[in-house]
Design a protein around this motif. Sequence first.
Motif, PDB file in Angstrom:
ATOM      1  N   ALA A  21       0.836  -1.208   0.000  1.00  0.00           N
ATOM      2  CA  ALA A  21       0.000   0.000   0.000  1.00  0.00           C
ATOM      3  C   ALA A  21       0.870   1.256   0.000  1.00  0.00           C
ATOM      4  O   ALA A  21       0.575   2.230  -0.706  1.00  0.00           O
ATOM      5  CB  ALA A  21      -0.940  -0.001   1.205  1.00  0.00           C
ATOM      6  N   GLY A  22       1.941   1.234   0.772  1.00  0.00           N
ATOM      7  CA  GLY A  22       2.840   2.384   0.823  1.00  0.00           C
ATOM      8  C   GLY A  22       3.512   2.660  -0.509  1.00  0.00           C
ATOM      9  O   GLY A  22       3.662   3.823  -0.917  1.00  0.00           O
ATOM     10  N   LEU A  23       3.918   1.611  -1.194  1.00  0.00           N
ATOM     11  CA  LEU A  23       4.534   1.785  -2.508  1.00  0.00           C
ATOM     12  C   LEU A  23       3.557   2.433  -3.486  1.00  0.00           C
ATOM     13  O   LEU A  23       3.889   3.415  -4.157  1.00  0.00           O
ATOM     14  CB  LEU A  23       4.996   0.434  -3.063  1.00  0.00           C
ATOM     15  CG  LEU A  23       5.480   0.456  -4.512  1.00  0.00           C
ATOM     16  CD1 LEU A  23       6.778   1.243  -4.633  1.00  0.00           C
ATOM     17  CD2 LEU A  23       5.640  -0.951  -5.037  1.00  0.00           C
ATOM     18  N   PHE A  24       2.353   1.896  -3.557  1.00  0.00           N
ATOM     19  CA  PHE A  24       1.370   2.446  -4.492  1.00  0.00           C
ATOM     20  C   PHE A  24       0.974   3.867  -4.105  1.00  0.00           C
ATOM     21  O   PHE A  24       0.780   4.722  -4.975  1.00  0.00           O
ATOM     22  CB  PHE A  24       0.158   1.532  -4.592  1.00  0.00           C
ATOM     23  CG  PHE A  24       0.477   0.160  -5.150  1.00  0.00           C
ATOM     24  CD1 PHE A  24       1.537  -0.041  -6.016  1.00  0.00           C
ATOM     25  CD2 PHE A  24      -0.277  -0.936  -4.791  1.00  0.00           C
ATOM     26  CE1 PHE A  24       1.843  -1.296  -6.532  1.00  0.00           C
ATOM     27  CE2 PHE A  24       0.008  -2.206  -5.305  1.00  0.00           C
ATOM     28  CZ  PHE A  24       1.077  -2.377  -6.173  1.00  0.00           C
ATOM     29  N   PHE A  25       0.874   4.143  -2.810  1.00  0.00           N
ATOM     30  CA  PHE A  25       0.572   5.490  -2.332  1.00  0.00           C
ATOM     31  C   PHE A  25       1.683   6.464  -2.723  1.00  0.00           C
ATOM     32  O   PHE A  25       1.407   7.613  -3.120  1.00  0.00           O
ATOM     33  CB  PHE A  25       0.369   5.475  -0.817  1.00  0.00           C
ATOM     34  CG  PHE A  25       0.076   6.827  -0.234  1.00  0.00           C
ATOM     35  CD1 PHE A  25      -1.153   7.435  -0.442  1.00  0.00           C
ATOM     36  CD2 PHE A  25       1.022   7.481   0.538  1.00  0.00           C
ATOM     37  CE1 PHE A  25      -1.434   8.685   0.103  1.00  0.00           C
ATOM     38  CE2 PHE A  25       0.758   8.722   1.085  1.00  0.00           C
ATOM     39  CZ  PHE A  25      -0.475   9.334   0.868  1.00  0.00           C
ATOM     40  N   ALA A  26       2.937   6.028  -2.641  1.00  0.00           N
ATOM     41  CA  ALA A  26       4.062   6.894  -3.032  1.00  0.00           C
ATOM     42  C   ALA A  26       3.942   7.315  -4.494  1.00  0.00           C
ATOM     43  O   ALA A  26       4.252   8.458  -4.853  1.00  0.00           O
ATOM     44  CB  ALA A  26       5.387   6.184  -2.780  1.00  0.00           C
ATOM     45  N   PHE A  27       3.469   6.415  -5.335  1.00  0.00           N
ATOM     46  CA  PHE A  27       3.256   6.777  -6.738  1.00  0.00           C
ATOM     47  C   PHE A  27       2.136   7.810  -6.871  1.00  0.00           C
ATOM     48  O   PHE A  27       2.235   8.732  -7.664  1.00  0.00           O
ATOM     49  CB  PHE A  27       2.956   5.540  -7.587  1.00  0.00           C
ATOM     50  CG  PHE A  27       4.194   4.897  -8.132  1.00  0.00           C
ATOM     51  CD1 PHE A  27       4.690   5.226  -9.381  1.00  0.00           C
ATOM     52  CD2 PHE A  27       4.886   3.962  -7.380  1.00  0.00           C
ATOM     53  CE1 PHE A  27       5.841   4.647  -9.873  1.00  0.00           C
ATOM     54  CE2 PHE A  27       6.041   3.379  -7.862  1.00  0.00           C
ATOM     55  CZ  PHE A  27       6.526   3.727  -9.113  1.00  0.00           C
ATOM     56  N   VAL A  28       1.061   7.654  -6.093  1.00  0.00           N
ATOM     57  CA  VAL A  28      -0.067   8.592  -6.165  1.00  0.00           C
ATOM     58  C   VAL A  28       0.357   9.989  -5.751  1.00  0.00           C
ATOM     59  O   VAL A  28      -0.008  10.975  -6.397  1.00  0.00           O
ATOM     60  CB  VAL A  28      -1.253   8.104  -5.307  1.00  0.00           C
ATOM     61  CG1 VAL A  28      -2.298   9.197  -5.120  1.00  0.00           C
ATOM     62  CG2 VAL A  28      -1.900   6.879  -5.924  1.00  0.00           C
ATOM     63  N   PRO A  33       2.951  12.482  -9.863  1.00  0.00           N
ATOM     64  CA  PRO A  33       2.911  13.945  -9.995  1.00  0.00           C
ATOM     65  C   PRO A  33       4.266  14.537 -10.408  1.00  0.00           C
ATOM     66  O   PRO A  33       4.320  15.501 -11.174  1.00  0.00           O
ATOM     67  CB  PRO A  33       2.501  14.441  -8.603  1.00  0.00           C
ATOM     68  CG  PRO A  33       1.744  13.305  -8.021  1.00  0.00           C
ATOM     69  CD  PRO A  33       2.437  12.064  -8.545  1.00  0.00           C
ATOM     70  N   GLY A  34       5.337  13.952  -9.917  1.00  0.00           N
ATOM     71  CA  GLY A  34       6.660  14.434 -10.305  1.00  0.00           C
ATOM     72  C   GLY A  34       6.945  14.180 -11.777  1.00  0.00           C
ATOM     73  O   GLY A  34       7.435  15.069 -12.498  1.00  0.00           O
ATOM     74  N   LEU A  35       6.619  12.985 -12.237  1.00  0.00           N
ATOM     75  CA  LEU A  35       6.861  12.657 -13.644  1.00  0.00           C
ATOM     76  C   LEU A  35       5.921  13.404 -14.580  1.00  0.00           C
ATOM     77  O   LEU A  35       6.245  13.597 -15.751  1.00  0.00           O
ATOM     78  CB  LEU A  35       6.743  11.151 -13.860  1.00  0.00           C
ATOM     79  CG  LEU A  35       7.874  10.320 -13.252  1.00  0.00           C
ATOM     80  CD1 LEU A  35       7.621   8.837 -13.449  1.00  0.00           C
ATOM     81  CD2 LEU A  35       9.220  10.722 -13.837  1.00  0.00           C
ATOM     82  N   ARG A 137      -4.763   5.848 -13.283  1.00  0.00           N
ATOM     83  CA  ARG A 137      -6.107   5.520 -12.797  1.00  0.00           C
ATOM     84  C   ARG A 137      -6.107   4.165 -12.079  1.00  0.00           C
ATOM     85  O   ARG A 137      -6.611   4.043 -10.965  1.00  0.00           O
ATOM     86  CB  ARG A 137      -7.107   5.508 -13.960  1.00  0.00           C
ATOM     87  CG  ARG A 137      -8.523   5.175 -13.556  1.00  0.00           C
ATOM     88  CD  ARG A 137      -9.522   5.287 -14.708  1.00  0.00           C
ATOM     89  NE  ARG A 137      -9.127   4.621 -15.932  1.00  0.00           N
ATOM     90  CZ  ARG A 137      -8.641   5.224 -17.037  1.00  0.00           C
ATOM     91  NH1 ARG A 137      -8.505   6.531 -17.083  1.00  0.00           N
ATOM     92  NH2 ARG A 137      -8.309   4.518 -18.105  1.00  0.00           N
ATOM     93  N   TRP A 138      -5.506   3.145 -12.702  1.00  0.00           N
ATOM     94  CA  TRP A 138      -5.482   1.824 -12.078  1.00  0.00           C
ATOM     95  C   TRP A 138      -4.570   1.799 -10.850  1.00  0.00           C
ATOM     96  O   TRP A 138      -4.839   1.069  -9.895  1.00  0.00           O
ATOM     97  CB  TRP A 138      -5.107   0.739 -13.088  1.00  0.00           C
ATOM     98  CG  TRP A 138      -6.249   0.461 -13.999  1.00  0.00           C
ATOM     99  CD1 TRP A 138      -6.359   0.769 -15.332  1.00  0.00           C
ATOM    100  CD2 TRP A 138      -7.499  -0.130 -13.633  1.00  0.00           C
ATOM    101  NE1 TRP A 138      -7.582   0.398 -15.811  1.00  0.00           N
ATOM    102  CE2 TRP A 138      -8.311  -0.159 -14.782  1.00  0.00           C
ATOM    103  CE3 TRP A 138      -8.014  -0.639 -12.447  1.00  0.00           C
ATOM    104  CZ2 TRP A 138      -9.597  -0.687 -14.782  1.00  0.00           C
ATOM    105  CZ3 TRP A 138      -9.300  -1.164 -12.439  1.00  0.00           C
ATOM    106  CH2 TRP A 138     -10.070  -1.180 -13.600  1.00  0.00           C
ATOM    107  N   ASN A 139      -3.516   2.593 -10.842  1.00  0.00           N
ATOM    108  CA  ASN A 139      -2.684   2.669  -9.651  1.00  0.00           C
ATOM    109  C   ASN A 139      -3.467   3.280  -8.487  1.00  0.00           C
ATOM    110  O   ASN A 139      -3.325   2.849  -7.343  1.00  0.00           O
ATOM    111  CB  ASN A 139      -1.403   3.468  -9.892  1.00  0.00           C
ATOM    112  CG  ASN A 139      -0.520   3.432  -8.677  1.00  0.00           C
ATOM    113  OD1 ASN A 139      -0.023   2.384  -8.286  1.00  0.00           O
ATOM    114  ND2 ASN A 139      -0.353   4.578  -8.034  1.00  0.00           N
TER     115      ASN A 139
END
Length: 161
Positions: A21-28, A33-35, A137-139
């Motif tokens: 969950a933490g990994l996927f949250f880091a992407f959100v 947003p950075g990329l 969206r799927w992330n």
Amino acid sequence: MSGLVPDLVAVLALFVNGLVAGLFFAFVVAVSPGLRRVDDGAFTGAFRAINAAILRPSFLVVFAAAPASAALLAVLHVVDGSSASTWAVGAAAASVATFVITAARNVPLNEALARADVSGPTSASAARRAFESPWTRWNTVRTLTSTGAVLGLAASAVAAA
């Protein structure tokens, strides 16, 4: 339900599902947003590098252990007739859903990006357009399901106490 094995399974399930969950949250909240701020060539290059780097045993073991441990905990609670069964079963379903979403949605998008022609600005832009929005969206969906798994596992621990 109490005992060393069920307690260890509960701790393992909460730990590995929390990591996922933490990994996927880091992407959100940070990676995507950075990329979003970089040009198409940098975006496709960075995401390809991330997708290649994550396919290591350290991630794959945790990623597979999350639904497996949550499902095992649910079975232990159900067999025991524990008052935590409902929470554990819900957590297991959410964790399995996270795994399925990743395998059915995000991984095929990753593979398509890996195969895409990104040799020029036009092709990099097309590859990004095909990838970024559906992947994000799927992330977000799998972030919600994996967070739900963690919350369900925590609730099952409280209910079992």
